[in-house]
Write a protein that holds these residues in place. Sequence first.
Motif, PDB file in Angstrom:
ATOM      1  N   ASN A  11       0.835  -1.213   0.000  1.00 17.15           N
ATOM      2  CA  ASN A  11       0.000   0.000   0.000  1.00 17.15           C
ATOM      3  C   ASN A  11       0.868   1.260   0.000  1.00 17.15           C
ATOM      4  OD1 ASN A  11      -2.283  -1.589  -0.029  1.00 17.15           O
ATOM      5  ND2 ASN A  11      -2.681  -1.392   2.151  1.00 17.15           N
ATOM      6  N   GLU A  13       1.195   3.580  -2.432  1.00 15.01           N
ATOM      7  CA  GLU A  13       0.872   4.535  -3.498  1.00 15.01           C
ATOM      8  C   GLU A  13       1.183   5.992  -3.146  1.00 15.01           C
ATOM      9  OE1 GLU A  13      -3.300   4.366  -4.491  1.00 15.01           O
ATOM     10  OE2 GLU A  13      -3.902   5.308  -2.618  1.00 15.01           O
ATOM     11  N   LYS A  14       1.110   6.357  -1.896  1.00 13.53           N
ATOM     12  CA  LYS A  14       1.264   7.760  -1.515  1.00 13.53           C
ATOM     13  C   LYS A  14       2.641   8.321  -1.879  1.00 13.53           C
ATOM     14  CE  LYS A  14       0.428  10.895   2.338  1.00 13.53           C
ATOM     15  NZ  LYS A  14       0.005  11.014   3.729  1.00 13.53           N
ATOM     16  N   TYR A  15       3.689   7.526  -1.719  1.00 16.64           N
ATOM     17  CA  TYR A  15       5.047   8.008  -1.948  1.00 16.64           C
ATOM     18  C   TYR A  15       5.785   7.260  -3.059  1.00 16.64           C
ATOM     19  CZ  TYR A  15       4.145  10.098   2.588  1.00 16.64           C
ATOM     20  OH  TYR A  15       3.584  10.808   3.625  1.00 16.64           O
ATOM     21  N   SER A  40      -0.664  -5.394  -2.153  1.00 11.01           N
ATOM     22  CA  SER A  40      -1.253  -4.080  -1.889  1.00 11.01           C
ATOM     23  C   SER A  40      -2.715  -4.043  -2.315  1.00 11.01           C
ATOM     24  CB  SER A  40      -0.487  -2.993  -2.645  1.00 11.01           C
ATOM     25  OG  SER A  40       0.803  -2.846  -2.117  1.00 11.01           O
ATOM     26  N   ASP A  42      -4.147  -0.925  -2.721  1.00  8.37           N
ATOM     27  CA  ASP A  42      -4.317   0.410  -3.294  1.00  8.37           C
ATOM     28  C   ASP A  42      -3.791   0.404  -4.739  1.00  8.37           C
ATOM     29  OD1 ASP A  42      -1.568   0.348  -2.997  1.00  8.37           O
ATOM     30  OD2 ASP A  42      -1.463   2.047  -1.635  1.00  8.37           O
ATOM     31  N   THR A  44      -0.743   0.808  -5.843  1.00  5.32           N
ATOM     32  CA  THR A  44       0.701   0.604  -5.895  1.00  5.32           C
ATOM     33  C   THR A  44       1.134  -0.027  -7.209  1.00  5.32           C
ATOM     34  OG1 THR A  44       0.956   0.487  -3.492  1.00  5.32           O
ATOM     35  CG2 THR A  44       2.626  -0.630  -4.814  1.00  5.32           C
ATOM     36  N   ASP A  89       8.473   4.503   0.686  1.00 11.34           N
ATOM     37  CA  ASP A  89       8.275   5.855   1.222  1.00 11.34           C
ATOM     38  C   ASP A  89       9.585   6.603   1.422  1.00 11.34           C
ATOM     39  OD1 ASP A  89       9.175   4.332   3.360  1.00 11.34           O
ATOM     40  OD2 ASP A  89       7.762   5.166   4.794  1.00 11.34           O
ATOM     41  N   GLU A 122       5.782  16.004   4.102  1.00  5.11           N
ATOM     42  CA  GLU A 122       5.161  15.865   2.785  1.00  5.11           C
ATOM     43  C   GLU A 122       5.546  16.976   1.820  1.00  5.11           C
ATOM     44  OE1 GLU A 122       0.982  15.224   3.253  1.00  5.11           O
ATOM     45  OE2 GLU A 122       1.305  13.312   4.257  1.00  5.11           O
TER      46      GLU A 122
END
Length: 168
Positions: A11, A13-15, A40, A42, A44, A89, A122
Amino acid sequence: MKVDILMATYNGEKYLRPQIESILDQTFKDFNLIICDDCSKDNTLEIAHSFADPRICIVKNEKNLGAGGTRNKGIKLAQSTYIAFCDADDIMFPNRLEEQYNFMEQHPDIDICGSFVKLINERGAITGKFTFPVKHDKIAVEMFLRCAFQQSTAFIRSQSFKQSGLEY
């Protein structure tokens, strides 16, 4: 290739996009990036597949193995002289691989090196740092107390895994 970069992700995906971009922008170019996805839920995998670079290999676990099991799977896939670890990340400084590769080539008696870590928010602003010992005797003492290397900065001779007899 001289270096296999192992990225275990779950998971992420955010970074993930900026991390992959930081890898592809390295001054050292002789590497493969092995992305091991740990089931994952999400986007990813979609993000990872959006990069059209032949050095990227994406592997999806059939079942969730956790971070350690997923890294071990990546180690099994590695075929280069060196293995560099990173997480989804993280952001690599542009010269990380070049500096670590050159250091290891100049010190054939050393099996692992790492680096300090800068923490960022961030927006990319530095919010803190982790430092680690740099002299062999200090590293040896530190290893009795905690790991003297940040896992996501480790750069290791692949042969070390084989010589240690570790079952991975």
